[in-house]
Design an enzyme around this catalytic site. Structure first.
Site, PDB file in Angstrom:
ATOM      1  N   SER A   1      87.428 -98.796  30.846  1.00  0.00           N
ATOM      2  CA  SER A   1      87.435 -97.736  31.861  1.00  0.00           C
ATOM      3  C   SER A   1      88.616 -96.825  31.595  1.00  0.00           C
ATOM      4  O   SER A   1      89.683 -97.284  31.165  1.00  0.00           O
ATOM      5  CB  SER A   1      87.589 -98.364  33.256  1.00  0.00           C
ATOM      6  OG  SER A   1      88.026 -97.389  34.181  1.00  0.00           O
ATOM      7  N   SER A   2      88.427 -95.543  31.879  1.00  0.00           N
ATOM      8  CA  SER A   2      89.538 -94.605  31.715  1.00  0.00           C
ATOM      9  C   SER A   2      90.706 -94.999  32.611  1.00  0.00           C
ATOM     10  O   SER A   2      91.854 -94.699  32.309  1.00  0.00           O
ATOM     11  CB  SER A   2      89.090 -93.192  32.070  1.00  0.00           C
ATOM     12  OG  SER A   2      88.065 -92.793  31.195  1.00  0.00           O
TER      13      SER A   2
ATOM     14  N   HIS B   1      82.715 -94.735  25.905  1.00  0.00           N
ATOM     15  CA  HIS B   1      82.160 -93.371  25.812  1.00  0.00           C
ATOM     16  C   HIS B   1      81.593 -93.120  24.412  1.00  0.00           C
ATOM     17  O   HIS B   1      80.544 -92.493  24.259  1.00  0.00           O
ATOM     18  CB  HIS B   1      83.251 -92.324  26.059  1.00  0.00           C
ATOM     19  CG  HIS B   1      83.807 -92.299  27.442  1.00  0.00           C
ATOM     20  ND1 HIS B   1      85.088 -92.703  27.740  1.00  0.00           N
ATOM     21  CD2 HIS B   1      83.267 -91.884  28.610  1.00  0.00           C
ATOM     22  CE1 HIS B   1      85.313 -92.544  29.018  1.00  0.00           C
ATOM     23  NE2 HIS B   1      84.230 -92.058  29.582  1.00  0.00           N
TER      24      HIS B   1
ATOM     25  N   MET C   1      84.384 -87.308  31.850  1.00  0.00           N
ATOM     26  CA  MET C   1      85.555 -86.633  32.423  1.00  0.00           C
ATOM     27  C   MET C   1      86.728 -86.748  31.452  1.00  0.00           C
ATOM     28  O   MET C   1      87.883 -86.588  31.831  1.00  0.00           O
ATOM     29  CB  MET C   1      85.908 -87.234  33.784  1.00  0.00           C
ATOM     30  CG  MET C   1      84.794 -87.012  34.810  1.00  0.00           C
ATOM     31  SD  MET C   1      85.328 -87.022  36.519  1.00  0.00           S
ATOM     32  CE  MET C   1      86.038 -88.641  36.650  1.00  0.00           C
TER      33      MET C   1
HETATM   34  O1  PAF Z   1      81.047 -91.055  34.991  1.00  0.00           O
HETATM   35  C1  PAF Z   1      81.730 -90.015  34.914  1.00  0.00           C
HETATM   36  O2  PAF Z   1      82.601 -89.884  34.060  1.00  0.00           O
HETATM   37  C2  PAF Z   1      81.487 -88.893  35.902  1.00  0.00           C
HETATM   38  O3  PAF Z   1      81.147 -89.382  37.155  1.00  0.00           O
HETATM   39  C3  PAF Z   1      80.456 -87.864  35.418  1.00  0.00           C
HETATM   40  C4  PAF Z   1      79.071 -88.489  35.253  1.00  0.00           C
HETATM   41  C5  PAF Z   1      80.906 -87.270  34.086  1.00  0.00           C
HETATM   42  C6  PAF Z   1      80.321 -86.719  36.434  1.00  0.00           C
HETATM   43  O4  PAF Z   1      81.536 -86.070  36.612  1.00  0.00           O
END
Ligand code: PAF
Length: 278
Positions: free
Chosen positions: A182-183, A33, A26
């Site tokens: 975490s974001s 990430h 997201m």
């Molecule tokens: O983990 C996330 O960032 C979200 O839940 C995902 C898997 C991209 C789905 O929107």
């Protein structure tokens, strides 16, 4: 690196590829990430990362509107780790009409823990992940273990719907003081950021006790909840569960300790796996 916004362009760019590796996000990316993208890269095929803030998985009282959108920075970071394609559809591309066909994962897996506190969350996650899988058609998809229950729910969906995607779980990235990346850590004030590693410490205390043979799981959970409350947190849950299906813990099987708690206005989640005692 290509930035693609529509499904036909994405399909064209990936035509003939059978080894695409996919990292759904997201946005508002952090080192965790990027580790997923690096892991995807090791598979040797093209790497696609999606950036899409999925309205369907946010409850009306949650932070959909304020969720940080840092697209330019995210693209620069993705380029730096060898991502080939960023798929960044608008809402009008992914949800051109009200999304009334949805994936409902089973209650036993999806209405507990996160699902109990965020009703509909996993319906939103499964629906968008399935839709993104149809767009990207990956051979492999990499998800972080930080969202442990999400990983399990997605695996379950993939298995039950016989989707031709290998789901890989990647280890949680932590700051030096133990806080899981975490974001949402960006919401923390400096004082809250200093306090935040207490959540991981609470999990580690349970992990050590269970690894040493403790079986009073309820007592350990309650002790951790009380400890966090005493420090000013509002815990939603601290739970010892079986790794296999998030069911009630049993001696002799691999377990996982999961927690969610609010610190001020920020809700943090974390977990630690506890191997079966040998
Ligand atoms: O983990 C996330 O960032 C979200 O839940 C995902 C898997 C991209 C789905 O929107």
């Amino acid at each position: 690196m290509q930035v693609i916004r529509t499904i036909p362009e994405l399909r064209q760019a990936l035509a003939g590829q059978s080894r695409t590796a996919f990292v759904p996000t997201m946005g508002n990316l952090h080192e965790g990430h990027l580790a997923l993208v690096r892991q995807a890269h090791e598979r040797g095929g093209p790497v696609v990362a999606s950036i899409f803030v999925n309205r369907l998985q946010f409850a009306p009282n949650e932070d959909f509107d304020t969720y940080p959108r840092t697209f330019e920075r995210d693209c620069a970071l993705l380029q730096g780790v060898g991502c080939d394609i960023v798929f960044a559809p608008d809402e009008s591309v992914l949800y051109p009409e009200p999304q009334d066909v949805k994936v409902h994962p089973p209650a036993a897996l999806a209405d507990v823990l996160e699902g109990a506190f965020r009703p509909g969350f996993f319906v939103g996650v499964c629906t968008v992940v399935l839709k993104l899988f149809h767009c990207v058609q990956p051979a492999v998809a990499v998800f972080g273990k930080k969202d442990y229950q999400q990983l399990m729910v997605v695996r379950h969906m993939v298995r039950q719907l016989a989707l031709p995607v290998e789901v890989v779980g990647s280890e949680t990235w932590r700051a030096d003081d133990g806080l899981a990346l975490s974001s949402r850590n960006g919401y923390l004030s400096p004082a809250e950021r200093a306090e935040a590693p207490a959540l991981a410490r609470a999990l580690r205390a349970i992990e050590s006790a269970v690894a040493a043979g403790a079986q009073d799981w309820r007592g350990l959970e309650q002790q951790a909840m009380d400890g966090l409350s005493a420090r000013g947190w509002q815990p939603d849950y601290v739970a010892v569960r079986r790794q296999a299906d998030l069911g009630a813990p049993q001696a002799g099987v691999p377990l996982v300790v999961l927690a969610a708690a609010r610190l001020g206005r920020t809700r943090l989640i974390d977990n630690l796996e506890v191997p079966a005692r040998g």
